[in-house]
Structure formats: C-alpha cells, structure tokens
Design a protein around this motif. Structure first.
Motif, PDB file in Angstrom:
ATOM      1  N   ILE A   1       6.393 -40.418 -45.125  1.00  0.00           N
ATOM      2  CA  ILE A   1       5.356 -39.955 -44.379  1.00  0.00           C
ATOM      3  C   ILE A   1       5.028 -38.473 -44.859  1.00  0.00           C
ATOM      4  CG2 ILE A   1       4.758 -39.142 -41.979  1.00  0.00           C
ATOM      5  CD1 ILE A   1       6.493 -41.855 -41.042  1.00  0.00           C
ATOM      6  N   MET A   2       6.112 -37.748 -44.943  1.00  0.00           N
ATOM      7  CA  MET A   2       5.930 -36.475 -45.333  1.00  0.00           C
ATOM      8  C   MET A   2       5.271 -36.368 -46.622  1.00  0.00           C
ATOM      9  SD  MET A   2       6.647 -33.951 -43.553  1.00  0.00           S
ATOM     10  CE  MET A   2       6.813 -32.581 -44.469  1.00  0.00           C
ATOM     11  N   LYS A   3       5.510 -37.277 -47.766  1.00  0.00           N
ATOM     12  CA  LYS A   3       4.966 -37.000 -49.166  1.00  0.00           C
ATOM     13  C   LYS A   3       3.591 -37.646 -48.980  1.00  0.00           C
ATOM     14  CE  LYS A   3       5.567 -38.954 -53.580  1.00  0.00           C
ATOM     15  NZ  LYS A   3       6.365 -39.964 -54.204  1.00  0.00           N
ATOM     16  N   LYS A   4       3.112 -38.243 -48.021  1.00  0.00           N
ATOM     17  CA  LYS A   4       1.706 -38.988 -48.004  1.00  0.00           C
ATOM     18  C   LYS A   4       1.064 -37.790 -47.285  1.00  0.00           C
ATOM     19  CE  LYS A   4      -1.131 -42.599 -46.486  1.00  0.00           C
ATOM     20  NZ  LYS A   4      -1.281 -44.022 -47.088  1.00  0.00           N
ATOM     21  N   VAL A   5       1.408 -37.426 -46.113  1.00  0.00           N
ATOM     22  CA  VAL A   5       0.554 -36.530 -45.409  1.00  0.00           C
ATOM     23  C   VAL A   5       0.450 -35.208 -46.060  1.00  0.00           C
ATOM     24  CG1 VAL A   5       0.433 -35.282 -43.114  1.00  0.00           C
ATOM     25  CG2 VAL A   5       1.093 -37.596 -43.131  1.00  0.00           C
ATOM     26  N   THR A   6       1.450 -34.622 -46.723  1.00  0.00           N
ATOM     27  CA  THR A   6       1.455 -33.528 -47.559  1.00  0.00           C
ATOM     28  C   THR A   6       0.484 -33.508 -48.628  1.00  0.00           C
ATOM     29  OG1 THR A   6       3.768 -32.913 -46.876  1.00  0.00           O
ATOM     30  CG2 THR A   6       2.851 -31.627 -48.692  1.00  0.00           C
ATOM     31  N   ALA A   7       0.583 -34.674 -49.297  1.00  0.00           N
ATOM     32  CA  ALA A   7      -0.526 -34.600 -50.372  1.00  0.00           C
ATOM     33  C   ALA A   7      -2.060 -34.968 -49.921  1.00  0.00           C
ATOM     34  CB  ALA A   7      -0.227 -36.023 -51.112  1.00  0.00           C
ATOM     35  N   ALA A   8      -2.080 -35.384 -48.667  1.00  0.00           N
ATOM     36  CA  ALA A   8      -3.420 -35.621 -48.181  1.00  0.00           C
ATOM     37  C   ALA A   8      -3.947 -34.055 -47.598  1.00  0.00           C
ATOM     38  CB  ALA A   8      -3.505 -36.581 -46.894  1.00  0.00           C
ATOM     39  N   PHE A   9      -3.242 -33.278 -47.174  1.00  0.00           N
ATOM     40  CA  PHE A   9      -3.581 -31.963 -46.469  1.00  0.00           C
ATOM     41  C   PHE A   9      -3.014 -30.795 -47.503  1.00  0.00           C
ATOM     42  CE2 PHE A   9      -3.409 -34.802 -42.840  1.00  0.00           C
ATOM     43  CZ  PHE A   9      -4.840 -34.398 -42.274  1.00  0.00           C
ATOM     44  N   ALA A  10      -2.958 -31.051 -48.797  1.00  0.00           N
ATOM     45  CA  ALA A  10      -2.371 -30.224 -49.921  1.00  0.00           C
ATOM     46  C   ALA A  10      -3.720 -28.891 -49.623  1.00  0.00           C
ATOM     47  CB  ALA A  10      -2.578 -30.565 -51.316  1.00  0.00           C
ATOM     48  N   GLY A  11      -3.008 -27.541 -49.404  1.00  0.00           N
ATOM     49  CA  GLY A  11      -4.160 -26.487 -49.403  1.00  0.00           C
ATOM     50  C   GLY A  11      -4.686 -26.221 -47.990  1.00  0.00           C
ATOM     51  N   ARG A  12      -4.385 -27.154 -47.017  1.00  0.00           N
ATOM     52  CA  ARG A  12      -5.090 -27.121 -45.752  1.00  0.00           C
ATOM     53  C   ARG A  12      -4.006 -27.063 -44.708  1.00  0.00           C
ATOM     54  NH1 ARG A  12      -8.450 -32.107 -44.935  1.00  0.00           N
ATOM     55  NH2 ARG A  12      -9.055 -30.829 -42.954  1.00  0.00           N
ATOM     56  N   ALA A  13      -2.962 -27.460 -44.946  1.00  0.00           N
ATOM     57  CA  ALA A  13      -1.909 -27.303 -43.796  1.00  0.00           C
ATOM     58  C   ALA A  13      -0.499 -27.054 -44.559  1.00  0.00           C
ATOM     59  CB  ALA A  13      -1.663 -28.817 -43.065  1.00  0.00           C
ATOM     60  N   ASP A  14       0.270 -26.356 -43.749  1.00  0.00           N
ATOM     61  CA  ASP A  14       1.561 -25.691 -44.434  1.00  0.00           C
ATOM     62  C   ASP A  14       2.640 -26.921 -44.239  1.00  0.00           C
ATOM     63  OD1 ASP A  14       3.613 -24.158 -45.192  1.00  0.00           O
ATOM     64  OD2 ASP A  14       4.002 -23.216 -43.189  1.00  0.00           O
ATOM     65  N   GLY A  15       3.428 -26.916 -45.196  1.00  0.00           N
ATOM     66  CA  GLY A  15       4.481 -28.023 -44.911  1.00  0.00           C
ATOM     67  C   GLY A  15       5.321 -27.937 -43.875  1.00  0.00           C
ATOM     68  N   LYS A  16       5.776 -26.695 -43.466  1.00  0.00           N
ATOM     69  CA  LYS A  16       6.452 -26.573 -42.060  1.00  0.00           C
ATOM     70  C   LYS A  16       5.645 -27.090 -40.948  1.00  0.00           C
ATOM     71  CE  LYS A  16       8.894 -22.985 -39.891  1.00  0.00           C
ATOM     72  NZ  LYS A  16       9.270 -21.578 -39.709  1.00  0.00           N
ATOM     73  N   THR A  17       4.270 -26.712 -40.910  1.00  0.00           N
ATOM     74  CA  THR A  17       3.810 -27.299 -39.687  1.00  0.00           C
ATOM     75  C   THR A  17       3.753 -28.787 -39.692  1.00  0.00           C
ATOM     76  OG1 THR A  17       2.225 -25.339 -39.775  1.00  0.00           O
ATOM     77  CG2 THR A  17       1.275 -27.359 -38.742  1.00  0.00           C
ATOM     78  N   ILE A  18       3.399 -29.378 -40.776  1.00  0.00           N
ATOM     79  CA  ILE A  18       3.396 -30.897 -41.118  1.00  0.00           C
ATOM     80  C   ILE A  18       4.589 -31.353 -40.694  1.00  0.00           C
ATOM     81  CG2 ILE A  18       3.126 -32.905 -42.680  1.00  0.00           C
ATOM     82  CD1 ILE A  18       1.105 -30.955 -44.328  1.00  0.00           C
ATOM     83  N   SER A  19       5.925 -30.876 -41.108  1.00  0.00           N
ATOM     84  CA  SER A  19       7.237 -31.368 -40.800  1.00  0.00           C
ATOM     85  C   SER A  19       7.398 -31.365 -39.547  1.00  0.00           C
ATOM     86  CB  SER A  19       7.944 -30.411 -41.771  1.00  0.00           C
ATOM     87  OG  SER A  19       9.729 -30.817 -41.408  1.00  0.00           O
ATOM     88  N   ASN A  20       7.081 -30.170 -38.679  1.00  0.00           N
ATOM     89  CA  ASN A  20       7.269 -30.286 -37.268  1.00  0.00           C
ATOM     90  C   ASN A  20       6.576 -31.086 -36.718  1.00  0.00           C
ATOM     91  OD1 ASN A  20       9.129 -28.214 -37.491  1.00  0.00           O
ATOM     92  ND2 ASN A  20       7.598 -26.542 -37.108  1.00  0.00           N
ATOM     93  N   LEU A  21       5.214 -31.540 -37.037  1.00  0.00           N
ATOM     94  CA  LEU A  21       4.449 -32.599 -36.181  1.00  0.00           C
ATOM     95  C   LEU A  21       5.006 -33.920 -36.550  1.00  0.00           C
ATOM     96  CD1 LEU A  21       0.993 -31.126 -36.859  1.00  0.00           C
ATOM     97  CD2 LEU A  21       2.203 -31.254 -34.705  1.00  0.00           C
ATOM     98  N   VAL A  22       5.458 -34.254 -37.697  1.00  0.00           N
ATOM     99  CA  VAL A  22       5.946 -35.498 -38.132  1.00  0.00           C
ATOM    100  C   VAL A  22       7.467 -35.736 -37.046  1.00  0.00           C
ATOM    101  CG1 VAL A  22       7.284 -37.067 -39.989  1.00  0.00           C
ATOM    102  CG2 VAL A  22       5.189 -35.562 -40.450  1.00  0.00           C
ATOM    103  N   LYS A  23       8.204 -34.804 -37.051  1.00  0.00           N
ATOM    104  CA  LYS A  23       9.347 -34.801 -36.230  1.00  0.00           C
ATOM    105  C   LYS A  23       8.958 -35.233 -34.876  1.00  0.00           C
ATOM    106  CE  LYS A  23      12.302 -31.775 -39.237  1.00  0.00           C
ATOM    107  NZ  LYS A  23      12.763 -30.527 -39.240  1.00  0.00           N
ATOM    108  N   ASP A  24       8.220 -34.414 -34.421  1.00  0.00           N
ATOM    109  CA  ASP A  24       7.518 -34.746 -32.940  1.00  0.00           C
ATOM    110  C   ASP A  24       7.243 -36.041 -32.650  1.00  0.00           C
ATOM    111  OD1 ASP A  24       8.332 -32.200 -32.188  1.00  0.00           O
ATOM    112  OD2 ASP A  24       6.136 -31.229 -32.281  1.00  0.00           O
ATOM    113  N   ARG A  25       6.337 -36.521 -33.828  1.00  0.00           N
ATOM    114  CA  ARG A  25       5.807 -37.944 -33.869  1.00  0.00           C
ATOM    115  C   ARG A  25       6.874 -38.978 -33.817  1.00  0.00           C
ATOM    116  NH1 ARG A  25       1.312 -38.082 -30.862  1.00  0.00           N
ATOM    117  NH2 ARG A  25       0.612 -39.987 -31.762  1.00  0.00           N
TER     118      ARG A  25
END
Length: 133
Positions: free
Chosen positions: A108-132
């Motif tokens: 999930i992290m790999k897919k979402v991070t690739a989709a938001f490259a340059g538009r979102a920080d990896g830490k932010t994505i990681s925290n949202l994935v953990k919450d979900r």
C-alpha cells in the motif's frame, strides 16, 4: 534570479542560489547537464524538508530571527514545488489500494507513495496508512 538581484531581494537571491547549487550538484551526480522534472523534484523536496526541520530546531532554541529567515526561504522553495495533496485525496488513494491489495502496509505504501510523488511527504502517507489499517 536576475529579477531578485535587480530588486535587491537578498533573501530570495540567496534561496535561489542555494536551490540552483543543489540542482547543479545533483546534475553532476547523474552526469547530465540539465535534470528533468522527475530528477529535480526530489532535490527540491529534500531542501524543503531540511528547511522545515531547521525551523523546528530554531524554535526549540528560541532563535526567532532564524525561524523567520527559514520560513521565508521555505515559502520561496514551495513556489517551485507542485501543490501538496490534501489528506482526503491521500485517504481515497489508500482506501482504493487497500481494496485492491488487502491490508498489507508495504504494498500500500509503495503504491500510494508512487501516486503522490512530489505532492505528499512519506511520513504523512505512512501515518495516514497506519490510521486506516
């Protein structure tokens, strides 16, 4: 940069010079004369992240003068970055990835991070994935 120099805007001139130097160093690493957007974007994101970390350190040290300087430089850098993705956009992408890949954080992290490259920080994505999950 010429406009900033002519206007006497020292802060903007210094920020642009620093940015140009970082991009030039990365171009040397890639043995290219000019970087494409995909290669330049991580450099600019790194610079922005460094500014954010510096701001936090200066706040802890009660150095308001340096906090103000770094904040202004960060605003200049953000002008050259793509617009940040909202939390709602990221959550929608996470939900779609969970439906497709199952509740496994790595893919999930790999897919979402690739989709938001340059538009979102990896830490932010990681925290949202953990919450979900």
């Amino acid at each position: 940069m010429k406009e900033a120099m002519k206007a006497g805007d020292r802060l903007r001139t210094d920020a642009l010079r620093f940015m140009r130097s970082a991009l030039h160093n990365r171009a040397i690493e890639f043995k290219k004369k000019i970087l494409d957007d995909a290669q330049a974007l991580p450099v600019l994101m790194t610079l922005a992240k460094q500014r954010g970390e510096s701001i936090e350190m200066f706040k802890k040290s009660n150095r308001q003068d340096l906090v103000d300087k770094e904040t202004k430089e960060l605003a200049i850098l953000k002008g050259y970055l793509p617009a940040a993705a909202s939390s709602e956009e990221i959550i929608k992408a996470i939900d779609a990835a969970v439906a497709e890949l199952g509740p496994n954080m790595g893919p999930i992290m790999k897919k979402v991070t690739a989709a938001f490259a340059g538009r979102a920080d990896g830490k932010t994505i990681s925290n949202l994935v953990k919450d979900r999950l």
